[in-house]
Design a protein around this motif. Structure first.
Motif, short mmCIF file in Angstrom:
data_model
loop_
_atom_site.label_atom_id
_atom_site.label_comp_id
_atom_site.label_asym_id
_atom_site.label_seq_id
_atom_site.Cartn_x
_atom_site.Cartn_y
_atom_site.Cartn_z
N ILE A 22 0.84 -1.20 0.00
CA ILE A 22 0.00 0.00 0.00
C ILE A 22 0.88 1.25 0.00
N ASN A 23 1.97 1.19 0.73
CA ASN A 23 2.91 2.32 0.72
C ASN A 23 3.48 2.54 -0.68
N GLN A 24 3.71 1.44 -1.40
CA GLN A 24 4.27 1.52 -2.75
C GLN A 24 3.28 2.12 -3.74
N LEU A 25 1.99 2.06 -3.45
CA LEU A 25 1.00 2.69 -4.33
C LEU A 25 1.27 4.19 -4.48
N PHE A 26 1.94 4.76 -3.49
CA PHE A 26 2.22 6.20 -3.51
C PHE A 26 3.67 6.47 -3.92
N SER A 27 4.16 5.68 -4.84
CA SER A 27 5.50 5.88 -5.39
C SER A 27 5.45 6.88 -6.54
N TYR A 28 6.60 7.35 -6.97
CA TYR A 28 6.67 8.29 -8.09
C TYR A 28 6.12 7.65 -9.37
N GLN A 29 6.46 6.38 -9.59
CA GLN A 29 6.01 5.70 -10.80
C GLN A 29 4.48 5.59 -10.84
N ASN A 30 3.89 5.22 -9.72
CA ASN A 30 2.44 5.10 -9.68
C ASN A 30 1.75 6.46 -9.70
N ALA A 31 2.38 7.45 -9.09
CA ALA A 31 1.79 8.79 -9.09
C ALA A 31 1.67 9.33 -10.52
N LYS A 32 2.66 9.02 -11.37
CA LYS A 32 2.59 9.47 -12.76
C LYS A 32 1.40 8.83 -13.48
N ILE A 33 1.06 7.60 -13.11
CA ILE A 33 -0.08 6.92 -13.72
C ILE A 33 -1.39 7.54 -13.20
N ILE A 34 -1.47 7.75 -11.90
CA ILE A 34 -2.68 8.30 -11.31
C ILE A 34 -2.95 9.71 -11.82
N PHE A 35 -1.93 10.53 -11.82
CA PHE A 35 -2.09 11.94 -12.20
C PHE A 35 -1.67 12.14 -13.66
N THR A 36 -2.37 11.45 -14.55
CA THR A 36 -2.15 11.61 -15.99
C THR A 36 -2.96 12.80 -16.48
N ARG A 37 -2.29 13.77 -17.09
CA ARG A 37 -2.97 14.99 -17.50
C ARG A 37 -4.04 14.75 -18.54
N ASN A 38 -5.10 15.49 -18.41
CA ASN A 38 -6.16 15.52 -19.41
C ASN A 38 -5.63 16.25 -20.64
N ARG A 39 -5.54 15.56 -21.76
CA ARG A 39 -4.92 16.14 -22.96
C ARG A 39 -5.91 16.85 -23.88
N TRP A 40 -7.15 17.02 -23.39
CA TRP A 40 -8.09 17.79 -24.20
C TRP A 40 -7.52 19.18 -24.42
N TRP A 41 -7.47 19.62 -25.64
CA TRP A 41 -6.71 20.83 -25.97
C TRP A 41 -7.29 22.10 -25.37
N LEU A 42 -8.56 22.09 -24.94
CA LEU A 42 -9.16 23.27 -24.33
C LEU A 42 -9.10 23.25 -22.80
N GLU A 43 -8.53 22.19 -22.22
CA GLU A 43 -8.47 22.09 -20.77
C GLU A 43 -7.52 23.14 -20.20
N LEU A 44 -8.00 23.93 -19.23
CA LEU A 44 -7.22 25.01 -18.64
C LEU A 44 -6.98 24.76 -17.16
N ASP A 45 -6.10 23.82 -16.87
CA ASP A 45 -5.66 23.56 -15.49
C ASP A 45 -6.82 23.33 -14.53
N GLY A 46 -7.81 22.56 -14.98
CA GLY A 46 -8.93 22.21 -14.11
C GLY A 46 -10.05 23.22 -14.08
N ILE A 47 -9.96 24.29 -14.85
CA ILE A 47 -10.98 25.34 -14.79
C ILE A 47 -12.21 24.96 -15.61
N ASN A 48 -12.01 24.45 -16.82
CA ASN A 48 -13.14 24.13 -17.68
C ASN A 48 -13.25 22.64 -18.00
#
Length: 342
Positions: A67-93
């Protein structure tokens, strides 16, 4: 009969501090007493990132190390994968992150575990919020309509923080009623009072005198919000400058309620401010999505710092051998837990 609640706050990647702390607790219990933290807990409660940890402990066979390993750098990159929609403005829209990676990682690690898989005599709850019904949805093992839910789906919903991740659809009950769920942190980022209320409901003969609580936070944010400037803010400014989600999820009132109603010496609140202090010279960034290697390492260091300050007291609380006063967050001046005296 005494009962013990483990309550785990939300906080995004800052859950890395929580799991690091629990990993040290598990090692100490294994090495010195030949038992696991699971042998000590009667009730698991989690919100958002805390729900991942609580459900992992309560309904899966994942080790605390896993469970501690779930919060590793490698897993964090998977969890926090950016939304690549071209109109996405840092969570605003649109949601800042797409959530596919989060869902897949949870499903891979939790497998076929369900809420009903909590061991006999123990219970678990995870806090979500049902947006169409406009009410908190506390998913709990004591209610039959939730027991067949997949643990990974519940964790996925409880971590669906508005502006960060999309809302999750979950079908609940025998009729598979459709629920649209978001992060429970919008209503109870610290699930301690939910857990106390549910424990009293499940074990009707349980008095507050016989209830112990270990509540673990994810660090207090100390970034200043500009008061005079806030008088001019509308919705977007409150979102971008005012960190409105963090204001709404401030959990300190719950910590105050719990430490006040419980018997002295039966409550320990593990937490600290994320600023330089004795024992923590390089604190982590307070953002819930700072997944840089440096910041995750600092979050782990904060978890280790917590164990240095609370470790012996927490072990004794878990063993029902604690005879000290209730403990609150770490005082930033002394670097030691605040002793609460009623």
């Amino acid at each position: 009969m005494s009962r013990l609640i483990l309550s785990l706050d939300g906080g995004g990647i800052r859950g890395a501090a929580t799991t690091q702390f629990l990993y040290h607790v598990e090692e100490k219990l294994n090495n010195d007493h030949g038992i696991s933290i699971r042998d000590c807990i009667d009730f698991y409660a989690g919100t958002s990132t805390g729900s991942i940890i609580a459900l992992g402990l309560a309904t899966t066979n994942l080790s605390v190390k896993d469970i501690n390993q779930l919060f590793s750098y490698q897993n964090a990159k998977i969890i926090f994968t950016r939304n690549r929609w071209w109109l996405e403005l840092d969570g605003i829209n649109a949601p800042k992150y797409e959530a596919k990676g989060k869902t897949k990682l949870l499903k891979t690690n939790f497998g076929n575990a369900k809420i009903r898989d909590v061991p006999d005599g123990k219970h678990v709850l995870a806090v979500t919020y049902a947006i169409e019904k406009r009410k908190p949805e506390v998913i709990k093992s004591s209610d039959s309509k939730y027991r067949d839910l997949d643990s990974y789906k519940v964790a996925d919903a409880s971590t669906a923080a508005p502006t960060y991740f999309p809302t999750r659809e979950v079908e609940i009950g025998a009729s598979d009623e459709e629920y649209w769920l978001i992060d429970g942190g919008v209503t109870a980022n610290n699930p301690t009072m939910c857990a106390i209320a549910e424990a009293k409901s499940i074990w009707s003969d349980l008095s507050l005198e016989n209830l112990r609580v270990l509540s673990v936070g994810t660090g207090y944010r100390t970034r200043k919000i500009n008061g005079p400037e806030s008088t001019k803010w509308g919705a977007i400014s409150w979102l971008v400058k005012g960190q409105i989600l963090d204001v709404l999820t401030d959990e300190r009132v719950v910590a105050y309620q719990a430490i006040t109603i419980l018997k002295p010496g039966s409550y320990i609140r593990v937490n600290s401010e994320m600023r330089p202090q004795p024992g923590l010279s390089q604190p982590p960034d307070d953002a819930m999505d700072d997944i840089s290697k440096t910041n995750i390492n600092r979050l782990k260091e904060m978890g280790s710092f917590w164990f240095e300050q609370y470790g012996n007291s927490v072990i004794n609380l878990l063993l029902n051998q604690y005879h000290g006063e209730s403990l609150d967050r770490i005082d930033e001046e002394s670097g030691q837990p605040i002793i609460y005296k009623q």
